[in-house]
Design an enzyme around this catalytic site. Structure first.
Site, PDB file in Angstrom:
ATOM      1  CG  ASN A 203      -0.168  -0.140   2.539  1.00 60.88           C
ATOM      2  OD1 ASN A 203       0.644   0.684   2.773  1.00 60.88           O
ATOM      3  ND2 ASN A 203      -0.386  -1.220   3.307  1.00 60.88           N
TER       4      ASN A 203
ATOM      5  CG  ASP B 286      -6.997  -5.468   4.917  1.00 61.60           C
ATOM      6  OD1 ASP B 286      -6.480  -5.465   6.232  1.00 61.60           O
ATOM      7  OD2 ASP B 286      -7.607  -4.598   4.392  1.00 61.60           O
TER       8      ASP B 286
ATOM      9  CE  LYS C 108       9.970 -11.125 -14.192  1.00 61.82           C
ATOM     10  NZ  LYS C 108      10.776 -10.490 -15.065  1.00 61.82           N
TER      11      LYS C 108
ATOM     12  N   PRO D  72      -3.208 -12.455   9.077  1.00 60.42           N
ATOM     13  CG  PRO D  72      -0.995 -12.617  10.154  1.00 60.42           C
ATOM     14  CD  PRO D  72      -1.757 -12.712   8.874  1.00 60.42           C
ATOM     15  CG  ASP D  73      -7.169  -8.282  12.662  1.00 58.81           C
ATOM     16  OD1 ASP D  73      -6.659  -7.307  13.355  1.00 58.81           O
ATOM     17  OD2 ASP D  73      -8.592  -7.892  12.516  1.00 58.81           O
ATOM     18  CB  ILE D  74      -1.159  -7.652  13.795  1.00 57.07           C
ATOM     19  CG1 ILE D  74      -0.477  -8.131  12.776  1.00 57.07           C
ATOM     20  CG2 ILE D  74      -0.338  -7.186  15.141  1.00 57.07           C
ATOM     21  CD1 ILE D  74       0.481  -7.687  12.378  1.00 57.07           C
ATOM     22  CG  LEU D  75      -6.151  -3.460  16.412  1.00 53.33           C
ATOM     23  CD1 LEU D  75      -5.213  -2.704  17.505  1.00 53.33           C
ATOM     24  CD2 LEU D  75      -6.986  -2.256  15.475  1.00 53.33           C
TER      25      LEU D  75
ATOM     26  CE  LYS E 128      -8.696  -1.304  12.032  1.00 53.29           C
ATOM     27  NZ  LYS E 128      -7.721  -0.539  10.896  1.00 53.29           N
TER      28      LYS E 128
END
Length: 397
Positions: A208, A276, A286, A303-306, A337
């Site tokens: 991102n 995400d 390649k 994985p959702d770290i938060l 959230k």
């Protein structure tokens, strides 16, 4: 905080040495006693008379001054001050410090001292970026040496990039922080920052637009308040903050491992823009464009770290702060959230392309907590970091 403090100032050689004169003046204005040590190369840029007049102190230059060395003057100098400041810290001085060399007065003082040392590096951008200098920097930070700067900008040599010595107010702020216990003294805070890179194949990845600037500023602001900071960063566009324990990762899975392996924290700030999704069928080699059609990429959730840390039943930090970068319905989405993840605070911002926030120098955030949504004015990312660090200190008090 600086009144009646004693600073031993080592002035290295380089065009930035002229700033040392202003540094002496400003420190004296704040009630500091300054004892200058002028290196041989430093004397090519500033005169002993100038330093002596501004510091109202004797200037030290020669390791083998018979009068001083009869009383082991270099040992006394190295330990009588509250803090040793090296400004400018040249590549040569940094190399000597990292290697433990002691062939002149400045390097001998730095090796013999039992006091904290703060350096303000200054050199050509290519010298700063050279692997040897970066190795030396890592060694010095591991030894507990504090670092302020360098900044990015035009140089006397005509090149542009990181290597300019920090400005005098920045150095004074770093000196103040080094001599102050700070409200977060004794607290350990975990900070994540930057993007993550999720491989498609060995040469391509999904990422991102996060530069890591806001997370870096937060890590620096927390350290300035006395916190011990573990800084877990993805491949950011900016250098990590000084005076923190830096752990570099690439992927979301690696970031989660680093977070879970970090020492127990009093607070955690998850400023990283974690991808995400990852490519579940990433290629080991390649992927070639050979005319056989478009490749099929299969995605899996990262994985959702938060949420993982927020919902810990054992060892959860007292305060968990998440970030929400939104483009639509910012407050509503960020509020949802916070409840969904289980964190204490969410720092929400609008990262629509027209705002210039993602990758820019400014931010406009809303702090969302049990108390509701608090809009902060648009300001520099360093100012946002300072305000957030102060709030965290208040919450942990």
């Amino acid at each position: 905080m600086l009144a009646n403090k004693h600073i031993l100032l080592i002035v290295g050689g380089g065009i930035a040495a002229f700033k040392s004169l202003d540094l002496v003046r400003r420190l004296r204005e704040r009630g500091c006693r300054v004892t200058p040590v002028l290196t041989k190369s430093g004397a090519e840029f500033v005169t002993p008379l100038s330093l002596s007049a501004l510091s109202a102190s004797k200037i030290y230059q020669d390791l083998f001054d018979l009068t001083d060395e009869a009383e082991m003057g270099h040992i006394e100098l190295s330990r009588a001050a509250d803090l040793i400041v090296v400004a400018p810290a040249t590549a040569d001085l940094m190399a000597k410090m990292a290697s433990g060399l002691a062939n002149d007065l400045a390097s001998t003082l730095l090796l013999a001292t039992d006091k904290r040392v703060l350096i303000a590096p200054s050199m050509n951008v290519r010298m700063w970026d050279h692997p040897a200098t970066q190795r030396n920097l890592t060694t010095l930070q591991g030894d507990g040496v504090l670092v302020v700067g360098p900044n990015e900008g035009d140089m006397a040599c005509g090149e542009y990039g990181p290597g300019r010595m920090a400005e005098v107010p920045e150095i004074i702020a770093a000196i103040d922080a080094a001599l102050s216990d700070g409200p977060l003294k004794g607290k350990h805070i975990l900070v994540t920052s930057g993007p993550t890179h999720e491989p498609i194949d060995p040469v391509r990845y999904i990422a991102n637009r996060s530069s890591g600037a806001q997370g870096t500023a937060i890590g620096a602001a927390l350290a300035a308040l006395g916190a011990d900071v573990t800084f877990v960063t993805g491949p950011a566009d900016v250098l990590p903050p000084q005076g923190v324990d830096v752990i570099k990762v690439q992927t979301a899975a690696q970031m989660l491992d680093a977070v879970q392996s970090a020492p127990a924290a009093d607070a955690a700030v998850f400023a990283a823009a974690v991808a995400d999704w990852r490519v579940a069928n990433a290629g080991d080699s390649k992927i070639k464009k050979d005319g056989s059609g478009l490749p099929t990429l299969e995605f899996a959730e990262n994985p959702d770290i938060l949420a993982t840390v927020s919902q810990m039943t054992v060892g959860r930090p007292k305060l968990v702060v998440g970030f929400a970068a939104e483009t639509d319905d910012v407050i509503a989405n960020a509020t949802a959230k916070r409840l969904r993840k289980g964190c204490d605070w969410i720092v929400a911002n609008d990262v629509s392309p027209n705002t210039g926030i993602m990758g820019g120098k400014e931010n406009a955030v809303t702090l969302i907590s049990d108390a509701g949504a608090e809009n902060w004015p648009r300001m520099g990312k360093e100012a946002v970091a300072t305000a957030l660090a102060k709030r965290i200190a208040e919450a942990l008090a």
